[in-house]
Design an enzyme around this catalytic site. Structure first.
Site, PDB file in Angstrom:
ATOM      1  N   GLU A 233      15.647  14.380  18.865  1.00 34.37           N
ATOM      2  CA  GLU A 233      16.910  15.108  18.989  1.00 34.37           C
ATOM      3  C   GLU A 233      17.894  14.287  19.821  1.00 34.37           C
ATOM      4  OE1 GLU A 233      16.965  19.415  19.602  1.00 34.37           O
ATOM      5  OE2 GLU A 233      18.214  19.055  21.372  1.00 34.37           O
TER       6      GLU A 233
ATOM      7  N   LYS B  54      15.196  36.475  11.078  1.00 28.46           N
ATOM      8  CA  LYS B  54      15.835  35.218  10.675  1.00 28.46           C
ATOM      9  C   LYS B  54      15.011  34.512   9.595  1.00 28.46           C
ATOM     10  CE  LYS B  54      16.388  33.734  14.998  1.00 28.46           C
ATOM     11  NZ  LYS B  54      16.782  32.871  16.142  1.00 28.46           N
TER      12      LYS B  54
ATOM     13  N   TYR C  13      11.768  30.953  20.987  1.00 29.34           N
ATOM     14  CA  TYR C  13      11.737  30.964  22.454  1.00 29.34           C
ATOM     15  C   TYR C  13      10.367  31.423  22.947  1.00 29.34           C
ATOM     16  CZ  TYR C  13      16.780  30.658  21.832  1.00 29.34           C
ATOM     17  OH  TYR C  13      18.034  30.265  21.457  1.00 29.34           O
TER      18      TYR C  13
END
Length: 595
Positions: free
Chosen positions: A20, A172, A152
């Site tokens: 990332e 989601k 999370y």
């Protein structure tokens, strides 16, 4: 290619990893990040993801980075996309450009929550949560994009209900998300328990754990506090003993990441990992080498050497041309000053210790300790408790003085208490704020403190560290003009000053970096981790004024507090002032307090 297809094409037990990155603050940083991406592409990550600034502030840079990484370096790209504080047109543009560039992977995120009425009413109400973005992408592009969402393991920092968080995650996935990347964690057991709960409620898409190597003690504490991450006591105990030794902290960060991943692989049979690089390179490479996911640098060099060795027994760089007599040419030494490229940008560790925002502005990691972009790092309700409702300049002075005196723990520019070294100049800072210089950064002069000094020390043991005194503050135009006249009479002081619009004033004739912190260590060259120069000051200026706006938006529209903060943000100047005689510890204050 879709990330899920790439995962499915791997052998069942084959490990994979991804990297990332975030958009650098400066053009020089972006140039050097591309050099870094080229090198790191040889580590063969499954994909590389690129973050998205708050409110779509980095839309062009993020999409360009994704396209460049994919087309030039063969890195499968995943573009982050946040929907909070972003109008529909910005999201539509980003998705259209992503598809045009051949990018098939999107990480759909909510982003930071809106802070106040003005932020909220200026945004598109169609997008308030990540699920809205997932549904929109599926509706507009059907199955073209592979969509990831955030998980999370220790609960969303904006929520106290972990069970509800899991239900939202399931929603989601049901709306069309294809994979999950988790927030960073340092407690492996908590991740495993959370992952099992995900599977129990029917979340069966790939879950990729986010691993953030510790790059420095202060940045580690900042990001874990921001995200409310639980740190096992054994990790904190180790860090407490080595926190003043930057290299030791970085080495421990590598060891800890290797230990965590090894446990996930060998005990829990998890094979994929998302490494948050913070735009740095060396720790990531060392982690992969120690895990034996990639060859070591020595092994790669030996392989290249063997591959290039000719039948005549010499090494050919590309093509070795013979001299007219048939002999080989004499090797010429490399004269670095004759090179047209900046070789600082070519090594993996030239910016290995980005010391806060005053590191080298050419570094891809410059100015970002956590990669989350500009925002207040504490919840709005907490910020209001600290900063109250200032309506006059005297009220505002009191807020800054309270921070310096330790009566409140944060300002918009710093969410942690001041360092112990500030005690040496505390009374000067209080007096400075009383005079109308609202201070946001400072350091005292230090002439050769030991590197293991509990207050001033940093770097490996056995060295000495030095500091020039500097102070940074917001000041009214009237006081700035008076100050500039006094500075003109003092040869030891240099300054940069800028208002919100970018008008720059300085007494520095040649734009050259100024080291304000450096160290001398056994067997090493002089290390200069803190550098102030025009490009870095300009980059910080943008962030500093953006944080004024963040503070302003905590209050109701056109309230006295909002008007006060807006007036100062629009009219006052940000000034960075350095006193170069580090032997004279009180010299910097004379410019303010003496006639």
């Amino acid at each position: 290619m879709k990330i899920t297809d790439k995962i499915n094409n791997l052998e069942p037990s084959q490990p994979f990893y991804s990297f990332e990155y975030f958009p650098p603050k400066t053009d020089e940083g972006l140039t050097n990040l591309y050099d870094r991406l080229k090198r790191m592409s040889h580590l063969d990550p499954l994909f590389a993801s690129f973050t998205w600034g708050a409110g779509g502030s980095t839309i062009d840079r993020t999409t360009d980075m994704c396209a460049t990484a994919q087309s030039l370096y063969g890195l499968e790209s995943c573009m982050h996309l946040t929907c909070t504080n972003v109008v529909r047109g910005t999201i539509e543009k980003a998705l259209k450009e992503a598809k045009s560039a051949g990018i098939q992977n999107i990480l759909a995120l909510r982003g930071d929550p809106p802070r106040g009425q003005e932020y909220w009413t200026s945004c598109d109400n169609d997008f308030t949560h990540a699920i809205d973005l997932v549904r929109f992408i599926r509706k507009e592009y059907e199955d073209y994009f592979c969509i990831g969402v955030a998980g999370y393991p220790e609960g969303n920092p904006d929520s106290d209900n972990k069970e509800q968080d899991l239900k939202f995650l399931k929603q989601k996935v049901d709306a069309g998300a294809d994979f999950i990347i988790t927030q960073l964690f340092y407690d492996v057991n908590s991740f495993i328990e959370w992952r099992e709960e995900c599977r129990k409620i029917g979340i069966n898409v790939p879950i990729i754990p986010g691993i953030m190597p510790i790059q420095g003690y202060n940045s580690f504490r900042r990001i874990t506090n921001l995200c409310r991450i639980h740190i096992p006591s054994e990790i904190l105990n180790v860090l407490e003993q080595i926190k003043h030794d930057d290299q030791a902290v970085k080495d421990y960060g590598v060891t800890l990441a290797v230990s965590m991943i090894s446990k996930l692989v060998n005990v829990h049979k998890i094979r994929g990992f998302h490494l948050c690089t913070m735009n740095l390179e060396k720790s990531v490479r060392l982690i992969l080498e120690k895990l034996k996911f990639v060859q070591t640098e020595e092994e790669r060099n030996l392989r290249r050497l063997n591959r290039r060795r000719s039948s005549a027994g010499f090494v050919a760089n590309d093509i070795i041309r013979q001299e007219p007599d048939g002999s080989l040419p004499t090797a010429k030494p490399v004269i670095w000053k004759e090179q047209s490229v900046d070789y600082l940008g070519r090594s993996e560790d030239w910016d290995n210790f980005p010391n806060g925002r005053w590191g080298d502005a050419r570094s891809p990691a410059f100015g970002e300790l956590d990669g989350y972009g500009v925002s207040l790092r504490i919840p709005p309700e907490q910020a209001l408790r600290y900063w109250q409702n200032p309506t006059t300049l005297d009220d505002l002075k009191q807020v800054f003085k309270s921070y310096i005196l330790g009566e409140i723990p944060a300002l918009p520019w710093y969410e942690e208490p001041l360092y112990a070294e500030t005690e040496a100049i505390q009374s000067n800072l209080v007096q400075l704020n009383e005079l109308g210089y609202l201070t946001v950064s400072s350091q005292p002069a230090v002439d050769g403190a030991k590197s293991d000094d509990p207050i001033y020390g940093w770097g490996p043991r056995g060295g000495y560290v030095y500091q020039k005194a500097f102070v940074e503050f917001f000041v009214s135009p009237e006081n700035l003009e008076k100050l500039i006249k006094k500075i003109a009479k003092n040869p030891w002081i240099t300054y940069y000053a800028s208002n919100r619009n970018g008008n720059l004033k300085t007494n520095i004739k040649e734009d050259a970096p100024s080291a304000v912190t450096w160290g001398v260590f056994p067997g090493k060259e002089i290390v200069q981790p803190t550098i102030i120069e025009e490009v870095s000051f300009k980059a910080w200026k943008d962030e500093a004024y953006a944080l004024w706006t963040e503070w302003e938006h905590l209050y109701p529209k056109d309230s006295p507090s909002q008007r006060l903060l807006r007036d100062i943000g629009d009219n006052w100047w940000l000034v960075n002032l350095v006193h170069h005689n580090y032997v004279e510890s009180e010299g910097i204050w004379d410019i303010f307090f003496k006639p």
